[in-house]
Scaffold this active site. Structure first.
Site, PDB file in Angstrom:
ATOM      1  NE  ARG A 286      -0.535  11.098   5.919  1.00 51.52           N
ATOM      2  CZ  ARG A 286       0.468  11.509   6.686  1.00 51.52           C
ATOM      3  NH1 ARG A 286       0.792  12.782   6.712  1.00 51.52           N
ATOM      4  NH2 ARG A 286       1.148  10.650   7.414  1.00 51.52           N
TER       5      ARG A 286
ATOM      6  CD  GLU B 277      20.552   8.054   3.039  1.00 55.60           C
ATOM      7  OE1 GLU B 277      19.746   7.114   2.943  1.00 55.60           O
ATOM      8  OE2 GLU B 277      20.464   8.960   3.900  1.00 55.60           O
TER       9      GLU B 277
ATOM     10  NE  ARG C  56      20.291  -1.718  -2.160  1.00 55.37           N
ATOM     11  CZ  ARG C  56      20.979  -1.483  -3.273  1.00 55.37           C
ATOM     12  NH1 ARG C  56      21.682  -2.453  -3.836  1.00 55.37           N
ATOM     13  NH2 ARG C  56      20.983  -0.286  -3.822  1.00 55.37           N
TER      14      ARG C  56
ATOM     15  CG  ASP D 294      10.696   2.916  12.363  1.00 55.35           C
ATOM     16  OD1 ASP D 294      11.597   3.255  11.573  1.00 55.35           O
ATOM     17  OD2 ASP D 294       9.496   2.822  12.038  1.00 55.35           O
TER      18      ASP D 294
ATOM     19  CE1 TYR E  56      14.743   0.567   8.549  1.00 56.33           C
ATOM     20  CE2 TYR E  56      12.437   0.593   9.235  1.00 56.33           C
ATOM     21  CZ  TYR E  56      13.617   1.265   8.936  1.00 56.33           C
ATOM     22  OH  TYR E  56      13.665   2.630   9.045  1.00 56.33           O
TER      23      TYR E  56
ATOM     24  NE  ARG F 115      -0.600  -0.236   4.977  1.00 57.28           N
ATOM     25  CZ  ARG F 115      -0.189  -1.358   5.545  1.00 57.28           C
ATOM     26  NH1 ARG F 115      -0.364  -2.510   4.904  1.00 57.28           N
ATOM     27  NH2 ARG F 115       0.395  -1.370   6.725  1.00 57.28           N
TER      28      ARG F 115
ATOM     29  NE  ARG G 187      17.595   9.644   3.423  1.00 59.28           N
ATOM     30  CZ  ARG G 187      16.937   9.305   4.527  1.00 59.28           C
ATOM     31  NH1 ARG G 187      15.699   9.733   4.701  1.00 59.28           N
ATOM     32  NH2 ARG G 187      17.491   8.552   5.441  1.00 59.28           N
TER      33      ARG G 187
END
Length: 386
Positions: free
Chosen positions: A189, A318, A262, A368, A366, A185, A293
């Site tokens: 917004r 980066e 990666r 956060d 991964y 997905r 970025r």
């Protein structure tokens, strides 16, 4: 045994575990092979700016307990992550919201934006059904790769300008060669809201992440420039339990093969200007721009006039690249091959008595920052309950 816990790695998992153990009266030794503490959240001070040496880190969570926990250690500022995408010199707000749709199509109402997206989604679906009828299952078309999935979610304009090039640079592969599940997905917004995260709380520690890590490790014995594998037997004999946060496959001497990652590299530049790009994060989404970025670090912690009170700035470009042994591993490659190999290593890890595997590298997952801290607290309580 000299210590209750030997903690291998001083990133957020190891530092939080050490904090919990020290608070409970346990004796800990934290070792790290790098020349500083903090793992990937370590910040380097350049020109009075806290530079995120291993990539941008923005703390965000909806878990009030974790938010209260970190705020009990250090004050957090008001930083709100609102990245901007640069596609061939044109700027678009992220995540995809009414500002983005106005910038892209000139639409000013949610109904018009939704109609434009729906129109492009229908066009893509009709084309796929015509060209590949063999992939229609029970009347529904099954996308065969990331490109098809993205086109069916948001249409060609958003895909081609804001997703395609960036994703191909991130993964080093064409979108047609990437599996569809990577983007099950995409957030759309229909409001004018540039806040990237939906979480209740977000910010950056006042003074940078080193302040948070130093608070977590306060009173705990630490050693930097110290490689666990350089004297593994010696270290294993020091403590009743080991908390291991390094690479899962490295712990087992890669005996089942290497897990893939990666990685990213950074070109960091000091500039004689107070404000280079006006935002902390600008994504470059065209494929022909080699970096993904540009981070301007001062905007994480300096706002308003404070930006101009410091006449210098620091930016990091980066670059995403394929990982090879000896490079810093960043992101697990969660394809079928690597997931299967990781499960085999996890089975070996489950048989290791008195060893706790935690964090992004040791779990090949991964994470956060907030979930890492939550996981470390949970792991400590589980270890003590045994």
């Amino acid at each position: 045994m000299k210590y209750d816990y030997l903690i291998v790695g001083s990133g957020l998992f190891g530092a939080t575990f050490a904090y919990m153990a020290h608070k409970a009266g346990k004796k800990c030794l934290v070792i790290d092979r790098r020349p500083q503490l903090g793992g990937n959240v370590y910040c380097e001070d350049i020109d009075g700016i806290h530079v995120h040496k291993y990539g941008a880190h923005i703390f965000h969570t909806s878990n009030k307990e974790i938010w209260n926990f970190v705020n009990s250690l250090v004050e957090f500022n008001r930083y709100t992550n609102s990245p901007v995408a640069n596609y061939k010199g044109k700027l678009y707000n992220l995540p995809f919201n009414m500002n983005t749709f106005y910038q892209m199509w000139g639409v000013t109402t949610p109904d018009k934006a939704q109609a434009k997206i729906d129109e492009q989604r229908r066009e893509a679906l009709e084309q796929f059904k015509t060209n590949n009828p063999q992939f229609i299952i029970d009347g529904k078309y099954e996308p065969q790769n990331l490109e098809e999935q993205a086109l069916l979610l948001v249409g060609k304009d958003i895909y081609e300008r804001l997703i395609k090039g960036y994703t191909e640079k991130q993964w080093g592969r064409n979108c047609t060669d990437l599996p569809a599940f990577i983007i099950k997905r995409l957030p759309v917004r229909l409001v004018f809201d540039n806040n990237y995260f939906n979480d209740t709380y977000q910010g950056i520690p006042v003074g940078g992440y080193n302040v948070l890590v130093n608070k977590l490790l306060e009173g705990v014995e630490t050693k930097i420039n110290t490689d666990f594998f350089a004297d593994r037997k010696g270290f294993e004999g020091l403590a009743s339990k080991i908390v291991y946060t390094g690479q899962l496959d490295e712990y087992f001497d890669y005996k089942l093969g290497h897990l893939n990652f990666r990685t990213v590299r950074f070109e960091t530049e000091e500039m004689d200007t107070p404000n280079y790009q006006g935002n902390a994060v600008v994504n470059y989404t065209a494929r022909d721009v080699p970096y993904t970025r540009v981070i301007e670090h001062k905007h994480f912690e300096m706002f308003g006039q404070a930006v101009y009170d410091n006449p210098k700035t620091v930016v990091s470009r980066e670059y995403s690249t394929e990982w090879k042994p000896g490079m810093e591993p960043y992101y697990p490659v969660n394809d079928e091959k690597n997931n299967r190999l990781a499960d085999e290593y996890r089975s070996l890890a489950a048989k290791e008595e008195n060893v706790i595997f935690g964090g992004r590298l040791a779990e090949y997952k991964y994470y956060d920052m907030a979930p890492v801290i939550e996981s470390a607290i949970r792991a400590f309580h589980k270890a003590e309950d045994k």
